[in-house]
Design a protein around this motif. Sequence first.
Motif: not given
Length: 800
Positions: A754-755, A776-777, A712-715, A722-724
């Motif tokens: 976003t969620t 990010p998701t 995952s790129l969220s954490d 994940g930030e662009g």
Amino acid sequence: LFASCIPEIIDLIGTRPKYGGTFKNERGRRHIVVCGHITYESVSHFLKDFLHEDREDVDVEVVFLHRTPPGLELEGLIKRHFTTVTFFQGSIMNTVDLQRVKVHEADACLVLANKYCPDPDAEDAANIMRVISMKNYCEESRIIIQLMQYHNKAYLLNIPSWDWKQGDDVICLAELKLGFIAQSCLAPGFSTMMANLFAMRSFITSPDMAAWQNDYLQGTGCEMYTETLSPSFSGMTFSQASELCFVKLKLLLLAIEVKPIDGGDTKISINPQSSKMPANTVGFFIAQSAEEVKRAWFYCKACHEDVKDENLIKKCKCKHLANKTGATPATPFSAALSKPLLNIKNSVMAKEENGSKPVMNGRLVPIGPNGLVDETYGGYHISYEVKKLMPTNKPADQQKNGKMEVGIADDQAKDFDFAKTEMKYDSTGMFHWTPARSIEDCILDRNQAAMTVLNGHVVVCLFADPDSPLIGLRNLVMPLRASNFHYHELKHVVIVGAVDYLRREWKTLQNLPKISVLNGSPLSRADLRAVNVNLCDMCVILSAKVPSNDDPTLADKEAILASLNIKAMTFGDIITNIESMGDSKDALNNMGDTTVKRPGPIYGTNVPMITELVNDSNVQFLDQDDDDDPDTELYLTQPFACGTAFAVSVLDSLMSTTYFNQNALTLIRSLITGGATPELEIILAEGAGLRGGYSTPDTLSHRDRCRVGQISLSDGPLATFGEGRKYQDLFVASLRNYGMLCIGLYRLRDAALTTVDATSKRYVITNPPFDFGLLPTDQVYVLLPFERKQSRFSFSETEV
């Protein structure tokens, strides 16, 4: 007198069968013979893939041989392709008919299976008889056969002239189908990505389509190709070469062919970590066309180092490239092999110049440097278990230096202290192994299941009657027990279904760890809640029931009902909080992976699921909110693009793929099965199941191979990408820092979210362009190197 005979002459000429005669290869083209299950559907699917325009120059004639004449539809299809397709009426079991279609001159003989037959074993037996007939007529003929059941593969090994080194190959539908589904348990959507890679497709994006469809379609246009790497790559590590190919040549290098130092057979190594590449290494690429892949052969450090546009990397005038010999043209898994296969056969088949060479099962046996029979099989080291199965035809006086001959039971006894050693892996070192357990020890009732803290597991919903044909569940569980996982990373497998059927399958599952059985119904919500279906990493829905002949579209009724039933469930306060049950001292508690406690989804629509369908058109019923037209091709439908549906029909194109490039199947099989080798096939052919083996440095080294994962790129360490950031940044950083090879993305269909909530569906993007923006998701498909220590990432959590 002559006039009176005319009616009789006309009668004689008129009765000549329409599809009789002999195949005449006037244009000197290669031809293949196709037999087995010949119907309008099977032939149209086969020809659509075989004669696809992306295959560049398919100059091969297709000859069909079948007992009955074609129906009207099939006749029309054959006439439409009259320049490349011929049909003959006759039987493969008849030598005269084999002579008529020139099997002895054919480039290959393909045997198609009826995937929807009521009795898979009978279908396999008939097709194996066809192989025996062709091999009996001409030993050298190359044969590619589709088999339904994995256990029938063993019978092919009994045919003396069956030899995979000559290009003979088996496409076992059960093994590959369940292998694809198993990999989807580790990385949801992976089955879709792989299926799209070996099928020939041309993508056409349009502004009218949704953005997600354009991204997905661009990925479906990718295929696998092979090409020799230019001399500029020699001396590089695989990571350096892969980075150069991606950044400079815009190609994804996935694997390379490795030639062992001792001169054995070449092996395909996927994302290898250590060694440097020799000159003329063959690479396996993912790209849009064969034209693109040629850049890997033309690339020259001297001339192209400063070239920014990859399209300008063409053949240069450098001396080392101009004089290079042994250059092979790009061989896509789609373009025809440049030389007739007979050349390969001739080089592989050892000519019997020396009458003193030992022969085993009618084949020559390799001689080791010390004059003893070499203990390898196709380049694989043969373990003790297999040696016991191999015939020994060496006289006793051949024993030298006190070395005992292969086949004597004590030959490795002196190496081990049996009392201190525990068997954790099978004898090949490829899979986790446990001593056989009876099915009674693994059966849970609903209360026991509910008391067990199951989390991050795999639920298999299995529909089967007590007398249904076996589907070979071993092929689903074995990839999840590959030895390149640490024991604590293995996902627990809980099978929900009829125990009467599972008793018949159990012999093949009894040596695999972490399996439980709940004797219940996959349609019972109480049973599904008991196995915590909302906390599972994947819910697999399979059916072993035989489709009825009256209405084949109803073959998937149970699978569709089960899928919709789970989607309609809600979780939350309804079920007892499982945390409070964690104190129970019941031994069953240890089965769940309690290290990862994550809240499960509240709605059943968010339970990760993959449903196996028999009939492609039934995919429209799986998703109530999709707008798929009933006539949409399977690969274009939303459930397939999201990786939640899989149909055996996607494996059809493997027949053509294997014919055009033999390495294709080897690469796909090693990615999908978790490491099945020819050695393992011999052991399983014995019918006694997996055998345990003592860990030696040699077998433990087999753990060191890469596996499929999803990050995952969220954490975690990759969260910054994940930030662009662009896909190329992620690709290079993953490869340099962690040795991970990124091969695609699993993205939320509604990118505005976003969620991750109730409407979150993901779709597969195979090998995105280098400048593709990341979110990010997003989740990333990666090929992970084996780590001896605890993994730096937590791969068990599969977010929905």
